[in-house]
Motif scaffolding. Structure first.
Motif, PDB file in Angstrom:
ATOM      1  N   MET A  79       1.138  -1.211   0.215  1.00  0.00           N
ATOM      2  CA  MET A  79       0.232   0.294  -0.253  1.00  0.00           C
ATOM      3  C   MET A  79       0.614   0.819  -0.128  1.00  0.00           C
ATOM      4  N   VAL A  80       0.406   2.423  -0.832  1.00  0.00           N
ATOM      5  CA  VAL A  80       1.500   3.035  -1.860  1.00  0.00           C
ATOM      6  C   VAL A  80       0.746   4.721  -0.989  1.00  0.00           C
ATOM      7  N   GLY A  81       1.703   5.654  -0.459  1.00  0.00           N
ATOM      8  CA  GLY A  81       0.309   6.804  -0.078  1.00  0.00           C
ATOM      9  C   GLY A  81       1.802   8.134  -0.201  1.00  0.00           C
ATOM     10  N   LEU A  82       0.707   9.358  -0.501  1.00  0.00           N
ATOM     11  CA  LEU A  82       1.988  10.275  -0.450  1.00  0.00           C
ATOM     12  C   LEU A  82       1.487  10.117   1.076  1.00  0.00           C
ATOM     13  N   ARG A 139      -2.136   9.095  -8.926  1.00  0.00           N
ATOM     14  CA  ARG A 139      -2.379  10.629  -8.105  1.00  0.00           C
ATOM     15  C   ARG A 139      -0.207  10.258  -7.451  1.00  0.00           C
ATOM     16  N   LEU A 140       0.192   9.224  -7.617  1.00  0.00           N
ATOM     17  CA  LEU A 140       1.520   8.846  -7.006  1.00  0.00           C
ATOM     18  C   LEU A 140       2.514   9.885  -8.453  1.00  0.00           C
ATOM     19  N   ALA A 141       2.258   9.992  -9.602  1.00  0.00           N
ATOM     20  CA  ALA A 141       2.865  10.067 -10.396  1.00  0.00           C
ATOM     21  C   ALA A 141       3.471  10.837 -10.334  1.00  0.00           C
ATOM     22  N   GLY A 142       3.279  11.990  -9.339  1.00  0.00           N
ATOM     23  CA  GLY A 142       3.249  13.475  -9.687  1.00  0.00           C
ATOM     24  C   GLY A 142       4.313  14.015  -8.762  1.00  0.00           C
ATOM     25  N   GLY A 143       5.011  12.610  -8.065  1.00  0.00           N
ATOM     26  CA  GLY A 143       6.363  11.865  -7.000  1.00  0.00           C
ATOM     27  C   GLY A 143       6.006  12.819  -5.892  1.00  0.00           C
ATOM     28  N   GLY A 144       7.109  12.939  -5.193  1.00  0.00           N
ATOM     29  CA  GLY A 144       6.618  13.079  -3.852  1.00  0.00           C
ATOM     30  C   GLY A 144       7.252  12.118  -2.543  1.00  0.00           C
ATOM     31  N   LYS A 145       7.147  12.371  -1.548  1.00  0.00           N
ATOM     32  CA  LYS A 145       7.446  11.566  -0.303  1.00  0.00           C
ATOM     33  C   LYS A 145       5.815  10.820   0.287  1.00  0.00           C
ATOM     34  N   ASP A 150       1.938  13.641   2.525  1.00  0.00           N
ATOM     35  CA  ASP A 150       1.268  14.684   2.901  1.00  0.00           C
ATOM     36  C   ASP A 150       0.140  14.868   3.564  1.00  0.00           C
ATOM     37  N   GLY A 151      -0.585  13.241   4.023  1.00  0.00           N
ATOM     38  CA  GLY A 151      -1.460  13.237   4.551  1.00  0.00           C
ATOM     39  C   GLY A 151      -2.674  13.690   3.787  1.00  0.00           C
ATOM     40  N   SER A 152      -2.631  14.188   2.991  1.00  0.00           N
ATOM     41  CA  SER A 152      -4.408  14.587   1.957  1.00  0.00           C
ATOM     42  C   SER A 152      -4.814  13.528   1.280  1.00  0.00           C
ATOM     43  N   SER A 153      -3.983  12.264   0.958  1.00  0.00           N
ATOM     44  CA  SER A 153      -4.671  10.858  -0.193  1.00  0.00           C
ATOM     45  C   SER A 153      -4.643   9.726   0.862  1.00  0.00           C
ATOM     46  N   HIS A 154      -5.234   8.369   0.677  1.00  0.00           N
ATOM     47  CA  HIS A 154      -5.791   8.112   0.438  1.00  0.00           C
ATOM     48  C   HIS A 154      -4.037   6.892   0.505  1.00  0.00           C
TER      49      HIS A 154
END
Length: 159
Positions: free
Chosen positions: A22-25, A56-62, A27-31
């Motif tokens: 299970m992978v999520g950003l 939603r993960l394609a934009g990258g980030g922590k 940032d606390g704003s998405s599941h």
């Protein structure tokens, strides 16, 4: 109780057996969402995922990624940075029939994105109750940590 080296080795064996996370950003704003990790034994601390460019993960980030083994005896929480890495050689190396099922236009699908997760820290748990611990459980005794599990907080998952 396993040592840190052993618990890290076990992570990669368990993920090879059941590569679902299970992978999520972070940032606390998405599941979080379920993804199938593509493993490359030559790259330490790295997971790859085939997704759509509109994911939603394609934009990258922590991100934070959670893993539970098939037997529910191993757990991992992985932290790191995710980004698109559409390296053609890596796409060719990791491509398989399961990925092809999601992308019927193949490697040339215009929506295909290969995401790369570079792990920078992890927390790992392995539950392996010893014979002594099992006897204590049977008779209502107290199990000590050394009889029940291993735990490690690591900066690298390299064994």
């Amino acid at each position: 109780m396993a040592d840190t080296h052993e618990i890290k080795e076990t992570l990669w064996k368990k993920m090879a057996d059941s590569p679902f996370v299970m992978v999520g950003l972070a940032d606390g704003s998405s599941h979080s969402e379920p993804l199938t990790a593509q493993l490359d034994k030559d790259l330490v601390d790295t997971l790859f995922f085939f997704t759509g460019k509109d994911n939603r993960l394609a934009g990258g980030g922590k991100v934070m990624a959670q893993f539970v083994s098939k037997g529910h005896d191993y757990f991992a929480c992985l932290s790191g940075d995710i980004r698109q890495d559409n390296d053609r050689a890596m796409i060719d190396k990791l491509w398989n029939k399961q990925v092809e099922a999601w992308f019927p236009n193949g490697k040339e699908d215009p929506n295909l994105a290969l995401l790369r997760l570079d792990i920078d820290s992890a927390e790992l748990w392995e539950t392996d109750i010893s014979l002594t611990g099992r006897v204590k459980m049977l008779f209502g005794g107290t199990i000590t940590a050394s009889e029940s599990s291993s735990h490690a907080v690591v900066g690298t998952t390299a064994a």
